[in-house]
Design an enzyme around this catalytic site. Structure first.
Site, PDB file in Angstrom:
ATOM      1  N   GLU A 122       4.610  -5.671   6.990  1.00  0.00           N
ATOM      2  CA  GLU A 122       3.729  -4.581   7.668  1.00  0.00           C
ATOM      3  C   GLU A 122       4.286  -4.173   9.147  1.00  0.00           C
ATOM      4  O   GLU A 122       4.283  -3.348   9.578  1.00  0.00           O
ATOM      5  CB  GLU A 122       2.503  -4.671   7.600  1.00  0.00           C
ATOM      6  CG  GLU A 122       1.582  -4.522   6.082  1.00  0.00           C
ATOM      7  CD  GLU A 122       1.797  -5.567   5.334  1.00  0.00           C
ATOM      8  OE1 GLU A 122       2.529  -6.500   5.420  1.00  0.00           O
ATOM      9  OE2 GLU A 122       0.904  -5.804   4.370  1.00  0.00           O
ATOM     10  N   ALA A 154       0.832  -1.215   0.104  1.00  0.00           N
ATOM     11  CA  ALA A 154       0.098  -0.019  -0.200  1.00  0.00           C
ATOM     12  C   ALA A 154       0.895   1.192   0.084  1.00  0.00           C
ATOM     13  O   ALA A 154       2.009   0.990   0.455  1.00  0.00           O
ATOM     14  CB  ALA A 154      -0.769  -0.151   1.267  1.00  0.00           C
ATOM     15  N   GLU A 156      -1.034  -9.270  -0.609  1.00  0.00           N
ATOM     16  CA  GLU A 156      -2.315  -9.376  -0.170  1.00  0.00           C
ATOM     17  C   GLU A 156      -3.313  -9.324  -1.578  1.00  0.00           C
ATOM     18  O   GLU A 156      -4.348  -9.954  -1.712  1.00  0.00           O
ATOM     19  CB  GLU A 156      -2.680  -8.249   0.908  1.00  0.00           C
ATOM     20  CG  GLU A 156      -2.332  -8.574   2.216  1.00  0.00           C
ATOM     21  CD  GLU A 156      -2.345  -7.488   3.028  1.00  0.00           C
ATOM     22  OE1 GLU A 156      -1.997  -6.112   2.815  1.00  0.00           O
ATOM     23  OE2 GLU A 156      -3.101  -7.649   4.271  1.00  0.00           O
ATOM     24  N   GLY A 159       0.646  -5.194   0.893  1.00  0.00           N
ATOM     25  CA  GLY A 159      -0.678  -4.959   0.130  1.00  0.00           C
ATOM     26  C   GLY A 159      -0.424  -5.609  -1.214  1.00  0.00           C
ATOM     27  O   GLY A 159      -1.368  -6.022  -1.703  1.00  0.00           O
TER      28      GLY A 159
HETATM   29  C1  3H9 Z   1       0.926  -2.231   3.559  1.00  0.00           C
HETATM   30  O1  3H9 Z   1       1.255  -2.489   2.330  1.00  0.00           O
HETATM   31  C2  3H9 Z   1      -0.111  -2.451   4.174  1.00  0.00           C
HETATM   32  C3  3H9 Z   1      -1.016  -3.117   3.840  1.00  0.00           C
HETATM   33  O2  3H9 Z   1      -1.442  -4.120   4.752  1.00  0.00           O
HETATM   34  C4  3H9 Z   1      -2.566  -2.527   3.863  1.00  0.00           C
HETATM   35  C5  3H9 Z   1      -2.914  -1.777   4.966  1.00  0.00           C
HETATM   36  C6  3H9 Z   1      -4.135  -0.800   5.012  1.00  0.00           C
HETATM   37  N1  3H9 Z   1       4.671   3.274  -0.506  1.00  0.00           N
HETATM   38  O3  3H9 Z   1      13.325   1.411  -1.268  1.00  0.00           O
HETATM   39  P1  3H9 Z   1      13.892   2.167  -2.466  1.00  0.00           P
HETATM   40  C7  3H9 Z   1       9.149   4.478  -2.483  1.00  0.00           C
HETATM   41  S1  3H9 Z   1       2.348  -1.285   4.125  1.00  0.00           S
HETATM   42  C8  3H9 Z   1       5.160   4.404  -0.852  1.00  0.00           C
HETATM   43  O4  3H9 Z   1      14.612   3.155  -2.372  1.00  0.00           O
HETATM   44  P2  3H9 Z   1      14.623  -0.230  -3.595  1.00  0.00           P
HETATM   45  C9  3H9 Z   1      10.429   4.743  -1.435  1.00  0.00           C
HETATM   46  O5  3H9 Z   1      10.162   5.593  -0.640  1.00  0.00           O
HETATM   47  C10 3H9 Z   1       3.672  -1.577   2.748  1.00  0.00           C
HETATM   48  N2  3H9 Z   1       6.505   4.517  -1.415  1.00  0.00           N
HETATM   49  O6  3H9 Z   1      14.097   0.803  -3.612  1.00  0.00           O
HETATM   50  C11 3H9 Z   1      11.584   5.407  -2.734  1.00  0.00           C
HETATM   51  O7  3H9 Z   1      10.900   6.712  -2.821  1.00  0.00           O
HETATM   52  P3  3H9 Z   1      12.201   7.830  -3.029  1.00  0.00           P
HETATM   53  C12 3H9 Z   1       4.280  -2.779   2.800  1.00  0.00           C
HETATM   54  C13 3H9 Z   1       7.007   3.521  -1.251  1.00  0.00           C
HETATM   55  O8  3H9 Z   1      14.659  -0.911  -5.005  1.00  0.00           O
HETATM   56  C14 3H9 Z   1      11.158   4.617  -3.881  1.00  0.00           C
HETATM   57  O9  3H9 Z   1       9.853   3.868  -3.700  1.00  0.00           O
HETATM   58  N3  3H9 Z   1       5.483  -2.811   2.005  1.00  0.00           N
HETATM   59  C15 3H9 Z   1       6.737   2.295  -1.098  1.00  0.00           C
HETATM   60  O10 3H9 Z   1      15.876  -0.275  -2.790  1.00  0.00           O
HETATM   61  C16 3H9 Z   1      12.114   3.569  -4.177  1.00  0.00           C
HETATM   62  O11 3H9 Z   1      12.243   2.808  -2.896  1.00  0.00           O
HETATM   63  C17 3H9 Z   1       6.629  -2.366   2.508  1.00  0.00           C
HETATM   64  O12 3H9 Z   1       6.909  -2.367   3.545  1.00  0.00           O
HETATM   65  C18 3H9 Z   1       5.408   2.245  -0.485  1.00  0.00           C
HETATM   66  N4  3H9 Z   1       4.868   0.891  -0.177  1.00  0.00           N
HETATM   67  O13 3H9 Z   1      13.494  -1.220  -2.646  1.00  0.00           O
HETATM   68  C19 3H9 Z   1       7.703  -2.455   1.441  1.00  0.00           C
HETATM   69  N5  3H9 Z   1       7.680   1.330  -1.183  1.00  0.00           N
HETATM   70  O14 3H9 Z   1      12.896   7.287  -4.379  1.00  0.00           O
HETATM   71  C20 3H9 Z   1       8.223  -1.132   1.120  1.00  0.00           C
HETATM   72  C21 3H9 Z   1       8.791   2.104  -1.651  1.00  0.00           C
HETATM   73  O15 3H9 Z   1      11.381   8.982  -3.282  1.00  0.00           O
HETATM   74  N6  3H9 Z   1       9.405  -0.881   0.260  1.00  0.00           N
HETATM   75  N7  3H9 Z   1       8.369   3.337  -1.884  1.00  0.00           N
HETATM   76  O16 3H9 Z   1      13.125   7.844  -1.950  1.00  0.00           O
HETATM   77  C22 3H9 Z   1      10.552  -1.494   0.269  1.00  0.00           C
HETATM   78  O17 3H9 Z   1      11.010  -2.270   1.267  1.00  0.00           O
HETATM   79  C23 3H9 Z   1      11.245  -1.320  -0.764  1.00  0.00           C
HETATM   80  O18 3H9 Z   1      11.075   0.016  -1.284  1.00  0.00           O
HETATM   81  C24 3H9 Z   1      11.594  -2.176  -2.013  1.00  0.00           C
HETATM   82  C25 3H9 Z   1      12.472  -1.684  -3.062  1.00  0.00           C
HETATM   83  C26 3H9 Z   1      12.174  -3.318  -1.439  1.00  0.00           C
HETATM   84  C27 3H9 Z   1      10.236  -2.529  -2.460  1.00  0.00           C
END
Ligand code: 3H9
Length: 714
Positions: free
Chosen positions: A145, A82, A125, A122
């Site tokens: 999460e 999400a 999910e 998400g």
């Molecule tokens: C969820 O899903 C809750 C649900 O259960 C529903 C509940 C109601 N949202 O990390 P990077 C941005 S909670 C918004 O540098 P990588 C990040 O800030 C979510 N933005 O790349 C960055 O922005 P910027 C569960 C996001 O290749 C850019 O994307 N999911 C999100 O090193 C690039 O990211 C997680 O916890 C997001 N969800 O790593 C996963 N994700 O360039 C969170 C990323 O402006 N994400 N951004 O700085 C990650 O772990 C890593 O971003 C990922 C890629 C491994 C995917």
């Protein structure tokens, strides 16, 4: 009075993303192919959610369409979760059946999720709401999460246990680590595996083969749940596992339990209620840290660095030099290790080789990786070959004149583009090369021990360091898979400087009658892996004395001149390296240290105890040790030494193992206490003790007076 002004640092993302978002729809062999293209990572914003729903509804109405494939148009990402930038504290519970995965599950036509890359939170999910899943072997699937202080809120606590069993599902949630597409296939979470170039055709084929009249929704499956007796055991074990300091763990468990006992539909309602009640400060702290970690490498005016660093010279093959060499070798960088003589060189090379041998034996690496690492390692006792190196990192003893002579040599033997790094932790970097004409290329590259394990790289810029060299330092940290924090030159840089009052306050408390083991226990309960005294044993008390002397020299006004550490060193209790420190081989030694504590109290003229030892709560001890650290962090901000306040949060978590669920040192004070309370508590301690370390600094006072968060910056 909690100050909730702390906001994620990248709130502007979502506006940009909304415009860029593209969901396309095409029909291929009677299958509607819906492609999500919301850069950078397909985070599901409310806009993306409704676009997907629209297309699915279109496909359900389209009489030419028999089935649907949901996939990504962004290489490497199915959906990263999400959209975290849209998170707001909930004011009421919502109907869980309106969530995207439930909507997909309600489709009358089969939907196959075609996954190639990250499929997290998400995202997973959503995939589980689909009728079936196809994935590439290297995709990464998980529910991270809890790492954001929340629980999976789109049915993840319900569908994952029903697809892979409760035991494995809880493991995925609690470890927060993703699994590969291959592992997901082994667990039957993924129905079919295929390579990227076969993804669409495989998904189409699978989608067309599904008979919806025989389909059981993930939410209602029973066949993969464990037996009643097994579940009882699993839940009993999990009850003991959940960390009470991280309420989101218990809440995820509650939601899973509710679903297993009451059925998937009621489970969704329970998940919604648990989500609504997540501990908001913990969620705020962890989400702050998520963005803070990604912000540290964004430094104004630093040009893009388009080269790779292929070769690094490491001067000094001791513990730090060896660790740095290993970090480079593990990441495919060639290393030339230089020592002063053959004997030291052989010993240094041997240590590095032994580390790789042990990794190979423990199956952490394979033979190919072992060979590649050792082939990339050379040793030398001269500067021969230094002319071609991309970067040199000096890790010799902390002696100013020695460092100066090394840099003089480097200025002669390295090329004019070589990054000249020093791993000093205590010496003023400006002074090391004050008379050399390569000052613009000199940079602090401060690793934390063990250098190949700790995730932080402190990058120190002097008044001469060029922006190009900062860019090169950031590139090196990226290649080493470390998180960089850039800090301007000062004694102790960010981490050692802000944490120097931590040891001081611990010594201060011991001299006022609080036992070191009691202090260690309180800090462990706070969330540190070990308390300050156990940590001293691990680092070495002689090293500790040297570092604190250099800090005391620079910041004498707010240092505590405790003597306990020196007394321990005089007694040759140097810590784990000799088997004896505050502890003996990690075990308490009450009797052994009792006289030494007394001797320290005597030297401090037996100051009056602050209160009876038994009256100290954990919180009292934690605040006495940590509030001066917050104060020093605020001083670092006041002196404009970091690019953003949140860099200190990241530095504290990655360099000092400050518990991440507290958000980092400044975020902890901001979120859990608020600036005003932080100020009041410090001021009270200052009034009570007269110790300068507790005297709130100007920046802190200003934030408290103006009701601003400490994270707000200058
Ligand atoms: C969820 O899903 C809750 C649900 O259960 C529903 C509940 C109601 N949202 O990390 P990077 C941005 S909670 C918004 O540098 P990588 C990040 O800030 C979510 N933005 O790349 C960055 O922005 P910027 C569960 C996001 O290749 C850019 O994307 N999911 C999100 O090193 C690039 O990211 C997680 O916890 C997001 N969800 O790593 C996963 N994700 O360039 C969170 C990323 O402006 N994400 N951004 O700085 C990650 O772990 C890593 O971003 C990922 C890629 C491994 C995917």
């Amino acid at each position: 009075n909690v100050d909730h002004k702390l906001e994620p640092t990248s709130i502007q993302h979502s506006d940009v993303k909304a415009q860029e978002e593209v969901v396309t729809y095409e029909v291929n062999k009677q299958v509607a192919v819906i492609r999500m293209g919301s850069k950078p990572v397909n985070a599901v914003s409310s806009h993306l959610k409704s676009s997907i729903e629209e297309k699915v509804s279109e496909a359900n109405k389209d009489t030419n369409v028999k089935a649907i494939v949901l996939m990504s148009a962004i290489p490497g990402f199915f959906i990263a979760g999400a959209d975290i930038t849209e998170f707001k504290p909930k004011t009421k519970t919502e109907d869980p059946t309106t969530r995207l995965p439930s909507r997909l599950e309600g489709s009358t036509k089969p939907i196959v999720a075609a996954i190639d890359g990250f499929c997290l939170g998400g995202g997973l999910e959503t995939a589980m709401g689909c009728t079936a899943r196809v994935a590439t072997p290297n995709s990464r699937l998980g529910l991270p999460e809890l790492n954001l202080g929340i629980i999976p809120g789109w049915g993840g606590t319900q569908r994952l246990p029903r697809l892979i069993g409760v035991k494995k599902a809880m493991e995925l949630m609690l470890t927060m680590k993703p699994i590969s597409g291959k592992e997901a296939h082994d667990l039957k979470l993924v129905d079919q595996l295929c390579e990227s170039n076969q993804l669409l055709s495989t998904a189409i084929q699978l989608a067309l083969s599904i008979d919806m009249s025989k389909n059981i929704k993930s939410l209602h499956r029973q066949d993969r749940l464990e037996s009643k007796a097994e579940l009882e055991q699993i839940f009993a074990h999990l009850e003991k596992m959940v960390d009470p300091r991280q309420p989101q763990q218990r809440q995820a468990l509650n939601a899973v339990k509710a679903g297993v006992t009451r059925g998937g539909d009621e489970g969704l309602v329970a998940e919604e209620e648990e989500s609504f009640n997540v501990h908001k400060p913990t969620a705020k702290a962890l989400q702050h840290l998520f963005f803070a970690e990604r912000a540290t490498s964004k430094i104004p005016n630093v040009p893009a660095y388009n080269k790779k660093i292929n070769s690094v010279g490491v001067i000094g093959g001791g513990t730090m030099g060896g660790g740095i060499a290993i970090a480079c070798l593990e990441n495919g960088i060639k290393v030339t290790l230089k020592e002063v003589n053959q004997k030291f060189l052989d010993a240094g090379l041997e240590r590095i080789k032994n580390t790789f041998k042990s990794k190979l034996e423990r199956k952490r690496i394979n033979q190919k990786q072992f060979d590649a690492a050792l082939n990339n390692l050379t040793g030398t006792i001269s500067y021969e070959g230094f002319q071609t190196l991309d970067c040199v990192i000096e890790a010799v003893l902390e002696i100013v004149d020695l460092k100066k002579s090394v840099f003089k040599d480097l200025s002669k033997h390295c090329n004019k583009e070589c990054i000249l790094g020093t791993n000093t932790s205590t010496i003023d970097i400006e002074s090391i090369a004050s008379d050399l004409d390569c000052r613009d290329r000199i940079i602090g590259l401060h690793f934390f021990s063990p250098a190949n394990v700790m995730p932080l790289l402190e990058i120190i810029r002097t008044s001469h360091t060029s922006n190009e060299i900062i860019a090169a330092g950031l590139q090196l940290s990226k290649q080493l898979r470390k998180t960089p924090v850039v800090v301007k030159n000062c004694v102790g840089f960010a981490v050692n400087r802000i944490f120097f009052p931590y040891g001081g306050a611990a010594g201060f408390l011991v001299d006022r009658g609080v036992h070191p083991y009691r202090i260690d226990k309180a800090l462990k309960n706070f969330g540190f892996g070990v308390g300050p005294f156990r940590m001293s044993d691990i680092v070495g008390l002689d090293v500790g004395v040297m570092t604190s002397n250099s800090m005391k020299g620079a910041y004498s006004d707010r240092a505590y001149d405790g003597q306990l550490k020196q007394i321990m060193v005089d007694q040759k209790r140097l810590g784990d390296k000799v088997g004896r420190g505050y502890y003996i081989k990690g075990k308490p030694d009450e009797e052994g240290i009792a006289d030494l504590i007394k001797a320290s109290q005597n030297r401090a003229n037996n100051p009056k105890p602050l209160k009876n030892q038994n009256e100290f709560t954990d919180a009292d001890i934690q605040e006495i040790l940590l509030l001066p650290v917050v104060n020093e962090a605020c001083r670092v901000v006041q002196e404009n030494l970091v690019y953003r306040v949140s860099d200190l949060d990241v530095a504290s978590v990655m360099g000092m193992n400050f518990p991440r669920f507290r958000g980092g040192i400044v975020a902890w004070a901001d979120v859990f206490l608020g600036a005003k309370k932080t100020f009041e508590k410090l001021d009270r301690l200052y009034q009570e003790t007269g110790m300068e370390m507790f005297k709130p600094c100007e920046y802190l006072k200003k934030c408290a007076d103006n009701n601003k968060s400490l994270e707000s910056g200058l």
